[in-house]
Design a protein around this motif. Sequence first.
Motif, mmCIF file in Angstrom:
data_model
loop_
_atom_site.group_PDB
_atom_site.id
_atom_site.type_symbol
_atom_site.label_atom_id
_atom_site.label_comp_id
_atom_site.label_asym_id
_atom_site.label_seq_id
_atom_site.Cartn_x
_atom_site.Cartn_y
_atom_site.Cartn_z
ATOM 1 N N UNK A 47 14.108 12.304 -10.541
ATOM 2 C CA UNK A 47 14.837 11.055 -10.337
ATOM 3 C C UNK A 47 14.641 10.599 -8.893
ATOM 4 N N UNK A 48 14.761 9.302 -8.680
ATOM 5 C CA UNK A 48 14.670 8.731 -7.337
ATOM 6 C C UNK A 48 16.019 8.126 -6.985
ATOM 7 N N UNK A 49 16.551 8.500 -5.831
ATOM 8 C CA UNK A 49 17.786 7.927 -5.319
ATOM 9 C C UNK A 49 17.430 7.087 -4.096
ATOM 10 N N UNK A 50 17.986 5.887 -4.022
ATOM 11 C CA UNK A 50 17.694 5.035 -2.879
ATOM 12 C C UNK A 50 18.982 4.482 -2.293
ATOM 13 N N UNK A 51 19.138 4.632 -0.989
ATOM 14 C CA UNK A 51 20.215 3.972 -0.255
ATOM 15 C C UNK A 51 19.611 2.725 0.387
ATOM 16 N N UNK A 52 19.295 1.758 -0.473
ATOM 17 C CA UNK A 52 18.721 0.465 -0.092
ATOM 18 C C UNK A 52 17.408 0.631 0.676
ATOM 19 N N UNK A 53 16.635 1.644 0.283
ATOM 20 C CA UNK A 53 15.320 1.878 0.891
ATOM 21 C C UNK A 53 14.268 1.322 -0.073
ATOM 22 N N UNK A 54 13.434 0.378 0.357
ATOM 23 C CA UNK A 54 12.590 -0.349 -0.589
ATOM 24 C C UNK A 54 11.333 0.370 -1.073
ATOM 25 N N UNK A 55 10.727 1.231 -0.261
ATOM 26 C CA UNK A 55 9.479 1.873 -0.676
ATOM 27 C C UNK A 55 9.727 2.785 -1.875
ATOM 28 N N UNK A 56 10.736 3.652 -1.782
ATOM 29 C CA UNK A 56 11.036 4.554 -2.894
ATOM 30 C C UNK A 56 11.500 3.778 -4.125
ATOM 31 N N UNK A 57 12.312 2.736 -3.892
ATOM 32 C CA UNK A 57 12.835 1.962 -5.022
ATOM 33 C C UNK A 57 11.709 1.280 -5.793
ATOM 34 N N UNK A 58 10.793 0.646 -5.079
ATOM 35 C CA UNK A 58 9.710 -0.075 -5.750
ATOM 36 C C UNK A 58 8.667 0.877 -6.324
ATOM 37 N N UNK A 59 8.445 2.007 -5.652
ATOM 38 C CA UNK A 59 7.516 2.994 -6.204
ATOM 39 C C UNK A 59 8.049 3.522 -7.531
ATOM 40 N N UNK A 60 9.346 3.805 -7.584
ATOM 41 C CA UNK A 60 9.934 4.275 -8.830
ATOM 42 C C UNK A 60 9.901 3.218 -9.918
ATOM 43 N N UNK A 79 0.829 -1.212 0.000
ATOM 44 C CA UNK A 79 0.000 0.000 0.000
ATOM 45 C C UNK A 79 0.864 1.262 0.000
ATOM 46 N N UNK A 80 1.958 1.236 0.754
ATOM 47 C CA UNK A 80 2.850 2.397 0.795
ATOM 48 C C UNK A 80 3.487 2.648 -0.575
ATOM 49 N N UNK A 81 3.861 1.572 -1.259
ATOM 50 C CA UNK A 81 4.452 1.709 -2.588
ATOM 51 C C UNK A 81 3.429 2.294 -3.561
ATOM 52 N N UNK A 82 2.219 1.761 -3.536
ATOM 53 C CA UNK A 82 1.177 2.233 -4.448
ATOM 54 C C UNK A 82 0.793 3.681 -4.171
ATOM 55 N N UNK A 83 0.784 4.065 -2.887
ATOM 56 C CA UNK A 83 0.299 5.403 -2.519
ATOM 57 C C UNK A 83 1.346 6.496 -2.692
ATOM 58 N N UNK A 84 2.614 6.119 -2.806
ATOM 59 C CA UNK A 84 3.668 7.131 -2.889
ATOM 60 C C UNK A 84 3.648 7.806 -4.261
ATOM 61 N N UNK A 85 3.396 9.100 -4.271
ATOM 62 C CA UNK A 85 3.326 9.870 -5.513
ATOM 63 C C UNK A 85 4.737 10.294 -5.915
ATOM 64 N N UNK A 86 5.220 9.760 -7.016
ATOM 65 C CA UNK A 86 6.565 10.087 -7.487
ATOM 66 C C UNK A 86 6.528 10.881 -8.790
ATOM 67 N N UNK A 87 5.338 11.319 -9.197
ATOM 68 C CA UNK A 87 5.166 11.907 -10.525
ATOM 69 C C UNK A 87 5.951 13.205 -10.720
ATOM 70 N N UNK A 88 6.162 13.979 -9.651
ATOM 71 C CA UNK A 88 6.785 15.288 -9.807
ATOM 72 C C UNK A 88 8.282 15.282 -9.514
#
Length: 346
Positions: free
Chosen positions: A96-109, A84-93
């Motif tokens: 680029x997404x940078x992740x230091x092994x953080x899964x929610x941002x990585x999978x949302x992107x 649910x957190x992955x689906x709800x995270x708005x990344x449209x604006x």
Amino acid sequence: MKILYGVQGTGNGHISRARMMAKHLSLRGAEVQFLFSGRPANEYFEMACFGDYQLRNGLSFVTRNGRINTLQTLRAARPLQFINDVRALDVSHYDVIVTDFEPVTAWAGRTKGKTVIGVGHQYAFGHPGVPEDGVDLRNRLIMKLFAPCRYALGLHWHHFNGPIAPPIINPDEQRQAAAAHTVVYLPFEDQARVTALLKRFPERPFIQYSPQLNDAQCANVSLRKTNLHGFKQDLCSASGVICNAGFELISECLHIGLPVLSKPLAGQSEQLGNAASLRQLGLADTMDELDYFALSDWFAQRRSPTPQHYPDVAAAICDWLLSGDWRSGPALAQSLWQHCGELPSH
């Protein structure tokens, strides 16, 4: 450039790296939204540099007495909440997404078609030559799928002839005139057991840090609740460090030339691999269990290693991120090792 920056909050190493990145991204005028996951909200501390950061439950592991507790880890995973957190995270604006092994941002992107760049120690694993210990197919899948990315820049204590950059540390930190104390940071262990072991060396002063402790004095052991500035001060003036085999703290010790005795977290492939790297490179000593004789031997033979003097890796990575030339990660890594006097042979 608008960046969504995800940081794994389990332990303090990822957050320590993110502090350096936040400093340099701010100096360069980047618009950054930080998101942390992996620990309860009340356990984060000294986070002002991250501005109006976001928190998610994410995914993490549960430990007990220095070992991963698989059953409790599965119970704490909350997979539906994660989805649910992955689906709800708005990344449209975000650009680029940078992740230091953080899964929610990585999978949302990944699921929403955004470019995801992985910057962190875990992204060094899987390259030929990087030591691995206790790694099976399950561990490999976790490393690959936990926080996937399109472009990856791994960090490690050596390049292993791969596209791997040196650690992100604060290059301004220097070792002070050594006091007698040894800093002990073993947050995944039973703290009462750690204190009892240290008290068996009454002639030696210790400063024992952990999130579970409150400030107190127990014979020759000064107990301290984990904090940023006091810990850094005690670290830079220490005669040595006893810690788990996490990446960031050991990187800071190697940078300033502190002797280290590390105990990897049992069942955690990253820490087991780190211990194998330390042994192979001859950078620090390791022990498999908390043991009186292991500590006695270390005290008898420890010598300050040659400081590694890592360059300002965070500044270089921020320039690379903002350039948009994300395929040039291998060239960036090579140039950083050149500053260290090393050069991959490939």
